[in-house]
Design an enzyme around this catalytic site. Structure first.
Site, PDB file in Angstrom:
ATOM      1  NE  ARG A   1      13.574  29.004   4.081  1.00 41.33           N
ATOM      2  CZ  ARG A   1      14.594  28.217   4.440  1.00 41.33           C
ATOM      3  NH1 ARG A   1      15.792  28.445   3.975  1.00 41.33           N
ATOM      4  NH2 ARG A   1      14.398  27.222   5.274  1.00 41.33           N
TER       5      ARG A   1
ATOM      6  CG  HIS B   1      17.375  30.816  15.028  1.00 40.77           C
ATOM      7  ND1 HIS B   1      17.988  31.346  13.912  1.00 40.77           N
ATOM      8  CD2 HIS B   1      18.080  29.695  15.340  1.00 40.77           C
ATOM      9  CE1 HIS B   1      19.015  30.572  13.575  1.00 40.77           C
ATOM     10  NE2 HIS B   1      19.096  29.559  14.428  1.00 40.77           N
TER      11      HIS B   1
ATOM     12  CE1 TYR C   1      17.760  29.182   9.511  1.00 33.56           C
ATOM     13  CE2 TYR C   1      15.921  29.216   7.971  1.00 33.56           C
ATOM     14  CZ  TYR C   1      16.519  28.720   9.106  1.00 33.56           C
ATOM     15  OH  TYR C   1      15.879  27.761   9.834  1.00 33.56           O
TER      16      TYR C   1
ATOM     17  CG  HIS D   1      23.718  30.176  12.655  1.00 33.81           C
ATOM     18  ND1 HIS D   1      23.456  29.271  11.656  1.00 33.81           N
ATOM     19  CD2 HIS D   1      22.826  29.908  13.644  1.00 33.81           C
ATOM     20  CE1 HIS D   1      22.448  28.487  12.032  1.00 33.81           C
ATOM     21  NE2 HIS D   1      22.048  28.860  13.227  1.00 33.81           N
TER      22      HIS D   1
ATOM     23  CD  GLU E   1      22.406  27.493  16.572  1.00 35.62           C
ATOM     24  OE1 GLU E   1      21.728  28.446  16.139  1.00 35.62           O
ATOM     25  OE2 GLU E   1      22.095  26.299  16.403  1.00 35.62           O
TER      26      GLU E   1
ATOM     27  CG  ASP F   1      22.264  22.807  17.280  1.00 36.82           C
ATOM     28  OD1 ASP F   1      22.458  21.567  17.183  1.00 36.82           O
ATOM     29  OD2 ASP F   1      21.356  23.394  16.666  1.00 36.82           O
TER      30      ASP F   1
ATOM     31  CG  HIS G   1      24.728  23.020  14.794  1.00 37.75           C
ATOM     32  ND1 HIS G   1      24.324  24.327  14.845  1.00 37.75           N
ATOM     33  CD2 HIS G   1      23.834  22.384  13.992  1.00 37.75           C
ATOM     34  CE1 HIS G   1      23.243  24.483  14.104  1.00 37.75           C
ATOM     35  NE2 HIS G   1      22.904  23.314  13.581  1.00 37.75           N
TER      36      HIS G   1
ATOM     37  CG  HIS H   1      19.310  25.422  19.328  1.00 38.18           C
ATOM     38  ND1 HIS H   1      19.928  26.176  18.357  1.00 38.18           N
ATOM     39  CD2 HIS H   1      18.299  26.173  19.830  1.00 38.18           C
ATOM     40  CE1 HIS H   1      19.312  27.360  18.278  1.00 38.18           C
ATOM     41  NE2 HIS H   1      18.322  27.377  19.167  1.00 38.18           N
TER      42      HIS H   1
ATOM     43  CG  ASP I   1      23.247  22.072  10.359  1.00 37.36           C
ATOM     44  OD1 ASP I   1      22.478  21.593  11.222  1.00 37.36           O
ATOM     45  OD2 ASP I   1      23.247  23.279  10.061  1.00 37.36           O
TER      46      ASP I   1
ATOM     47  CG  HIS J   1      18.672  19.809  13.248  1.00 32.09           C
ATOM     48  ND1 HIS J   1      18.130  20.963  13.757  1.00 32.09           N
ATOM     49  CD2 HIS J   1      19.961  20.120  12.921  1.00 32.09           C
ATOM     50  CE1 HIS J   1      19.032  21.926  13.717  1.00 32.09           C
ATOM     51  NE2 HIS J   1      20.152  21.449  13.210  1.00 32.09           N
TER      52      HIS J   1
ATOM     53  CD  GLU K   1      17.405  24.977  16.418  1.00 35.20           C
ATOM     54  OE1 GLU K   1      18.451  24.296  16.411  1.00 35.20           O
ATOM     55  OE2 GLU K   1      17.364  26.183  16.169  1.00 35.20           O
TER      56      GLU K   1
HETATM   57 ZN    ZN Z   1      20.393  25.234  16.423  1.00 34.51          ZN
HETATM   58 ZN    ZN Z   2      21.343  22.916  12.343  1.00 36.50          ZN
HETATM   59 ZN    ZN Z   3      20.546  28.004  14.329  1.00 36.25          ZN
END
Ligand code: ZN
Ligand code: ZN
Ligand code: ZN
Length: 280
Positions: free
Chosen positions: A37, A69, A72, A109, A145, A179, A182, A216, A229, A231, A261
């Site tokens: 972050r 990964h 963000y 992403h 992804e 994923d 997703h 994922h 989105d 999980h 995840e």
């Molecule tokens: Zn993912």
């Molecule tokens: Zn996600």
């Molecule tokens: Zn991701």
């Protein structure tokens, strides 16, 4: 034997991750290389990288099965020049840490066009990747992804991911991560054999199936096409236990490293890993 692991914390140092993974029944893992972050990338502590590589050997984890990964904040599709440049620089810094740790695969992403449209976004991402590839080691492969279909997200269809790959100059350094949450959010229904076959043939047609390098593995808290989105633990969501049994009955899927995840801590992930193994 399948390759399976979870997203692991690096708070105790990179060198601790192989053992933590082994302890939850995993033989691979995913990590961030710094706090996801913030923009700033902290250098690796002295010797932590050396110890990390030694511990991978000790716990028989192949560095090619590990995934990093991205943070963000990175948005390679951003129409704002300052954010776009910050994203490129941050990704270069993260990929350098990846090289230092001897990890091949870096997951990102594709980004959000923030209202400027799909074509704008795809070209912006491709241009960013062209710059990034010129400034990073060819040992690192970037995996795009697939995303949930919401906001200005690009990458909710394989057609879009395929277009990015075709537009990038040095695209031998590109692959994808699939994923399952997703994908479910974007109407890919893997609960039926026909759904899985459709998924595999769409990947094949838009980029070639060998572009798929990582998975994922996440259940979804919401129903097909919800685009939320969120999980869920394996088997506890709308994909469900029978859905995952069907999905994992395909050899093409089982041979890809599976990275969880799902919510919770190491104990929860150990539980999810047992669930997955019980389906095989
Ligand atoms: Zn993912
Ligand atoms: Zn996600
Ligand atoms: Zn991701």
């Amino acid at each position: 034997m399948i390759k399976i692991g979870a997203h692991m914390a690096i708070t105790k140092g990179f060198s601790k991750v192989p053992e933590d993974s082994f302890n939850i029944g995993a033989n691979t893992f995913q990590i961030f290389v710094h706090s996801p972050r913030v923009w700033a990338v902290t250098p690796i502590k002295p010797n932590d990288d050396v110890q990390f590589k030694e511990n991978l050997k000790k716990y028989c984890i192949d560095p090619q099965d590990i995934l990093v990964h991205s943070g963000y904040l990175i948005n390679l599709a951003s129409p704002k020049d300052d954010m776009w440049e910050k994203s490129i620089n941050s990704m270069i810094n993260e990929m350098q840490l990846c090289s230092q740790l001897g990890i091949k695969y870096f997951n990102v992403h594709p980004g959000s066009h923030l209202g400027e449209g799909e074509e704008f976004g795809i070209n912006r991402i491709a241009k960013a990747l062209d710059t990034i590839f010129k400034k990073t080691s060819p040992d690192t492969t970037v995996l795009l992804e697939n995303t949930a279909q919401k906001g200005g997200n690009i990458g909710y269809s394989f057609e879009q991911l395929g277009k990015i790959i075709k537009t990038v100059q040095n695209n031998s350094r590109l692959g994808i991560t699939y994923d399952t949450c997703h994908g479910f959010d974007s109407y890919y229904d893997i609960r039926t054999k026909d759904g899985v076959r459709k998924l595999i043939s769409e990947i094949e047609d838009s980029m070639g199936f060998d572009r798929l390098r990582m998975m994922h593995l996440n259940d979804s808290k919401f129903d097909l096409g919800a685009g939320k989105d969120r999980h869920e633990f394996i088997g506890k969501g709308f994909i469900g236990i029978e859905g995952f049994r069907t999905f994992l009955s395909f050899d093409e899927i089982r041979k890809i490293p599976l990275l969880l995840e799902t919510p919770g801590n190491d104990a929860d992930h150990a539980n999810d890993i047992m669930t997955v193994k019980s389906l095989l």
